[in-house]
Design an enzyme around this catalytic site. Structure first.
Site, PDB file in Angstrom:
ATOM      1  N   CYS A   1      -1.584   9.311   2.820  1.00 37.42           N
ATOM      2  CA  CYS A   1      -1.389   8.903   1.431  1.00 37.42           C
ATOM      3  C   CYS A   1      -2.568   9.290   0.549  1.00 37.42           C
ATOM      4  O   CYS A   1      -2.422   9.398  -0.668  1.00 37.42           O
ATOM      5  CB  CYS A   1      -1.118   7.406   1.341  1.00 37.42           C
ATOM      6  SG  CYS A   1      -2.373   6.369   2.112  1.00 37.42           S
TER       7      CYS A   1
ATOM      8  N   GLU B   1       0.882  -1.172   0.000  1.00 39.25           N
ATOM      9  CA  GLU B   1       0.000   0.000   0.000  1.00 39.25           C
ATOM     10  C   GLU B   1       0.909   1.207   0.000  1.00 39.25           C
ATOM     11  O   GLU B   1       1.602   1.478   0.972  1.00 39.25           O
ATOM     12  CB  GLU B   1      -0.925  -0.006   1.227  1.00 39.25           C
ATOM     13  CG  GLU B   1      -2.117   0.947   1.081  1.00 39.25           C
ATOM     14  CD  GLU B   1      -1.793   2.397   1.364  1.00 39.25           C
ATOM     15  OE1 GLU B   1      -1.904   3.211   0.416  1.00 39.25           O
ATOM     16  OE2 GLU B   1      -1.424   2.730   2.490  1.00 39.25           O
TER      17      GLU B   1
END
EC number: 1.2.1.71
Length: 490
Positions: free
Chosen positions: A280, A246
């Protein structure tokens, strides 16, 4: 002063690697100091996890469940202390780190539900027996944690991994070692058997040694695209190992039609500057339709962003955001802003360092409309860009012009616009009139392209923590009434 900071086979040990330290991002005062794990320490941690795996995998699920629930109860009991530890290391305000610890607690319930629904046992009746689906743990999983959510995000890997019956070697970010240490102490207090979780502290050399270990059966990573790509290359040619990545995003927020300007500005602020831009999913690009409505939105955005309260994690009243993770990170953000301006970007709000040597930065907003060669990078801090567009098709094209594919959002009252975006967007998270940084733990979290694979840290994390075992079963064996052509028992 250095101290035993590695947790291997149920014991705290001194690392054999180089000494490293952590300082307060705001005032650079020392917080933590210890020796990193060298190759032999990493090998010992992996061997301990390998030795503990058979017994842990055979432990009844109900016992693994109870241990994880005890860990959640300890998180609740020590919430304030752990939140303060996270705040000191990251400089995030207290209000935000309290929500992080609460998310760690909530992740236990989500992971328990996900285990049963996505990786439990299911059975389908057949005419002469049954088809049964079970799931089995991979073995030893390496977990690499990030610094922006040093409690919550590693927890999103570790909890489902343990529930599935895996053992873990955890390598936290070298920028948040104390949070990891405090978290491991709670696992130890919960009664975790020796070797089930092991922790190795350190930087790149420690991480490379862990990724290279022949004793791991998979690697679960949350962090930057650069590190993720490096790990992918390091594990190339090893399809027997599960690799869940991720990574980051160069995410776009499309501001199309505005009914309430302040509501739209609040959404943009939450999307771009929450956690000092260190999520993110933060919006690195805000796409605004040309015209007077868009002009008014940008003017109000700059006005509100310039007035954001920024300060220490424990300041009262509480700030909206603290600093970035380190003084070095602040330097990188200022350099990124300088580069965008050198390309021809126009500073609508100039990001500034608030104190010499500090990681405290004010927000920056740069208009890069029409600027050529803008880097397709994730600037991990309180810096966002404005890009003006003429029509919605152009906005969607701009949003998709990135190697990443994590998140995209739309501000608009029109459902038709959102349906259009859903069809065209190349992103794992697509939000409508919600901040890009908003996500549900009950939904997949992750993206495509350079944003990674699989869906770590959420409901779907159970998928990569166990492999499916399919069985055709019958309690008795009888000769079929109809035999295959060419087969005879006469």
């Amino acid at each position: 002063m250095s101290h035993p900071a590695l947790f291997i086979n149920g014991a705290w040990q001194q690392g054999r690697g180089a000494e490293f330290s952590k300082t307060d991002p705001v005032d650079n005062q020392p917080l933590w100091q210890a020796n990193a794990a060298d190759g032999s320490d990493v090998a010992a941690a992996c061997e301990a996890a390998r030795a503990a795996f058979p017994a842990w995998a055979r432990t009844p699920f109900e016992q693994r469940e109870q241990l994880v629930k005890r860990f959640a109860a300890l998180l609740e009991e020590h919430k304030s202390h752990l939140a303060a530890t996270i705040s000191r290391e990251t400089s995030k305000p207290r209000w935000e780190t309290l929500t992080e610890v609460q998310a760690m607690i909530g992740k236990v319930a989500i992971s328990l539900q996900a285990y049963q629904v996505r990786t439990g046992v299911s059975q389908t009746a057949m005419a002469d027996g049954a088809s049964v689906l079970r799931h089995r743990p991979h073995g030893v999983l390496a977990v690499f944690g990030p610094y922006n959510f040093p409690g919550h995000l590693p927890n999103g890997h570790i909890v489902p991994a343990l529930l599935a019956g895996n053992t873990v070697v955890f390598k936290p970010s070298e920028l948040t070692p104390q949070t990891a240490e405090e978290t491991l102490k709670l696992w130890q207090q919960a009664g975790l058997p020796d070797g089930v979780i092991n922790m190795v502290q350190g930087g790149r050399e420690t991480g490379e040694a862990l990724a290279a270990s022949t004793d791991i059966d998979g690697l679960l990573f949350t962090g930057s695209a650069g590190t993720g790509y490096h790990l992918h290359r390091q594990l190339a040619g090893q399809p027997e190992k599960i690799l869940a990545l991720e990574m980051g995003g160069n995410n776009a927020l499309i501001v199309d039609q505005i009914e309430d300007c302040d509501a739209a500005v609040n959404l943009a602020i939450q999307s771009a500057f929450i956690s000092a831009g260190q999520r993110c999913t933060c919006s690195r690009r805000i796409l605004v339709k040309r015209g007077s409505e868009g002009d008014a939105f940008i003017e109000r955005l700059v006005q509100v962003a310039s007035a954001l309260r920024i300060g220490r994690w424990d300041a009262e009243p509480q700030p909206f955001m603290g600093g970035v993770i380190s003084s070095a990170a602040a330097e990188k953000m200022l350099a990124a802003q300088h580069h965008l301006l050198s390309l021809g970007g126009k500073a609508l709000l100039t990001m500034q360092r608030l104190e010499s040597g500090s990681a405290l930065l004010s927000p920056g907003i740069i208009d890069v409309t029409g600027v050529r060669d803008v880097p397709d990078e994730e600037y991990f801090g309180p810096l966002t860009t404005i890009i003006r567009y003429n029509d919605f098709d152009e906005a969607v094209r701009i949003a998709n012009q990135t190697r990443y594919g994590l998140s995209v959002g739309l501000v608009s009252p029109q459902r038709e616009r959102f349906d259009h975006l859903l069809l065209e967007a190349r992103a794992g998270i697509v939000n409508w009139n919600k901040p890009l940084t908003g996500a549900s733990s009950a939904a997949p979290f992750g993206g495509v392209g350079a944003s990674g694979n699989h869906r770590p840290s959420a409901y779907y994390a159970a998928d990569y923590c166990a492999w499916p075992m399919a069985s055709l079963e019958s309690e008795s064996l009888t000769l079929p009434a109809s035999l295959s052509p060419g087969l005879s028992f006469n």
